[in-house]
Design a protein around this motif. Structure first.
Motif, PDB file in Angstrom:
ATOM      1  N   LYS A   6      54.294   9.373 -52.461  1.00 42.49           N
ATOM      2  CA  LYS A   6      54.232  10.412 -51.435  1.00 42.49           C
ATOM      3  C   LYS A   6      55.426  10.235 -50.518  1.00 42.49           C
ATOM      4  CE  LYS A   6      49.760   9.683 -52.597  1.00 42.49           C
ATOM      5  NZ  LYS A   6      49.245   8.386 -53.119  1.00 42.49           N
ATOM      6  N   ILE A  40      57.216  11.372 -47.191  1.00 43.83           N
ATOM      7  CA  ILE A  40      56.897  12.029 -45.912  1.00 43.83           C
ATOM      8  C   ILE A  40      58.057  11.835 -44.937  1.00 43.83           C
ATOM      9  CG2 ILE A  40      55.204  12.243 -44.043  1.00 43.83           C
ATOM     10  CD1 ILE A  40      53.207  10.694 -45.761  1.00 43.83           C
ATOM     11  N   GLN A  46      58.259  15.671 -49.667  1.00 37.94           N
ATOM     12  CA  GLN A  46      57.127  16.539 -50.027  1.00 37.94           C
ATOM     13  C   GLN A  46      56.352  16.978 -48.790  1.00 37.94           C
ATOM     14  OE1 GLN A  46      55.709  13.117 -52.120  1.00 37.94           O
ATOM     15  NE2 GLN A  46      55.396  14.329 -53.983  1.00 37.94           N
ATOM     16  N   TYR A  47      56.326  16.129 -47.782  1.00 43.04           N
ATOM     17  CA  TYR A  47      55.483  16.390 -46.610  1.00 43.04           C
ATOM     18  C   TYR A  47      56.248  16.142 -45.318  1.00 43.04           C
ATOM     19  CZ  TYR A  47      51.808  15.573 -50.098  1.00 43.04           C
ATOM     20  OH  TYR A  47      51.024  15.611 -51.216  1.00 43.04           O
ATOM     21  N   LYS A 101      55.548  20.675 -47.661  1.00 40.32           N
ATOM     22  CA  LYS A 101      54.320  21.060 -46.950  1.00 40.32           C
ATOM     23  C   LYS A 101      54.257  20.337 -45.614  1.00 40.32           C
ATOM     24  CE  LYS A 101      51.484  21.503 -51.126  1.00 40.32           C
ATOM     25  NZ  LYS A 101      52.400  20.941 -52.140  1.00 40.32           N
ATOM     26  N   LEU A 130      52.201  18.246 -43.351  1.00 41.74           N
ATOM     27  CA  LEU A 130      50.977  17.454 -43.466  1.00 41.74           C
ATOM     28  C   LEU A 130      50.193  17.482 -42.167  1.00 41.74           C
ATOM     29  CD1 LEU A 130      49.645  15.680 -45.641  1.00 41.74           C
ATOM     30  CD2 LEU A 130      50.713  13.700 -44.564  1.00 41.74           C
ATOM     31  N   VAL A 139      46.884  13.662 -47.861  1.00 42.04           N
ATOM     32  CA  VAL A 139      47.764  13.784 -49.036  1.00 42.04           C
ATOM     33  C   VAL A 139      46.911  13.916 -50.299  1.00 42.04           C
ATOM     34  CG1 VAL A 139      49.845  12.679 -48.135  1.00 42.04           C
ATOM     35  CG2 VAL A 139      48.128  11.278 -49.244  1.00 42.04           C
TER      36      VAL A 139
END
Ligand SMILES: Nc1ncnc2c1ncn2[C@@H]1O[C@H](COP(=O)(O)OP(=O)(O)O)[C@@H](O)[C@H]1O
Ligand SMILES: [Mg+2]
Length: 256
Positions: A4, A6, A141-142, A176, A178, A252
């Motif tokens: 993940k 971030i 991604q976040y 996205k 979060l 997540v």
């Protein structure tokens, strides 16, 4: 292992980005996750805050293609927590990138080979929406947006949301948000209640239920080069970041 990625974004300085990266990173590491934190700010606060002297290879060398990302990862005092530090060369990177072809993609390309080795990679962004930040938004991604409960918070937030929207349309459709994290919360006053209510009414699903309190222990920890869960594991700040780590894990999981 699915990583993940971030980033912690707010073009305002002093809102708790760096504090959140080091302490959330350390809390996730304590939960047994393998965590890499990236210091993308030429100020190097994340680097010094985790007790690294910033010598050796860093984010500049990685982004400029002078070394592999693996070679720049350094251990920290915390098990499972690693850092790619910042150094003085980061300050010139925005300008160096301007003249490059596909200048938004440098970070993403430089970090591609890392993905399988980590549970979390957390990027600490500089307080601007310049090219380094655009590179971070293209890679991640976040996004987590740390913000202080103050009167002008909403103004900056609108610009930030528009910028994230633009990046989604052009460079990174998978990006996205979060969540929005309130930091340095003092106590419930008319103003803080209004700000929280206001932000919640615009972005009802985005507010983390964890709120980070203003705490002297949190402010002291970086001068010892330690995250809060090592510096004072029983403090309110340590508890708050522990609770944020659990909330991030849950979110997540849901947003995948
Ligand atoms: N919850 C908190 N309580 C008290 N001080 C804090 C807290 N969070 C951050 N600080 C302090 O506020 C200053 C700015 O925080 P920082 O995380 O560096 O913000 P940013 O990275 O957004 O510029 C730092 O001196 C930091 O130690
Ligand atoms: Mg910072």
């Amino acid at each position: 292992m699915s990583v993940k990625k971030i980033i912690f974004l707010n073009q305002k300085g002093g809102v708790g980005k760096t504090t959140t990266v080091v302490n959330l990173g350390s809390a996730l590491a304590q939960m047994g996750k393998k965590v890499l934190i990236l210091d993308l700010d030429s100020q190097g606060n994340l680097t010094s805050g985790i007790g690294s002297d910033g010598r050796g290879l860093g984010m500049y060398e990685v982004i400029a293609g002078k070394c592999s990302a693996q070679d720049a990862c350094q251990k920290t005092l915390v098990d499972n927590l690693f850092i790619i530090p910042s150094n003085i060369h980061m300050a010139g990177l925005n300008i160096e990138l301007v003249a490059q072809y596909e200048r938004e993609l440098f970070l993403k390309r430089a970090l591609e080979s890392l993905d399988d080795s980590w549970d979390y990679i957390l990027g600490d962004c500089p307080p601007s929406l310049g090219l380094v930040t655009v590179n971070a938004m293209t890679w991640a991604q976040y996004v987590i947006i740390p913000m202080q409960c103050e009167y002008y918070a909403m103004e900056g937030l609108n610009l930030l949301m528009r910028t994230i929207g633009n990046i989604k349309k052009s460079l990174n459709p998978d990006l996205k948000i979060l969540g929005i994290l309130f930091t340095m919360f003092i106590k419930r006053t008319k103003l803080t209640t209004e700000v929280v209510d206001d932000v919640s009414s615009y972005f009802p699903d985005l507010i983390f239920s964890t709120i980070i309190p203003r705490s002297i222990r949190l402010a002291e920890a970086p001068s010892h080069g330690l995250p809060i869960n090592i510096y004072d594991g029983r403090s309110n700040g340590a508890k708050a970041y522990g609770s944020l780590a659990k909330e991030v894990e849950k979110r997540v999981g849901k947003l995948k």
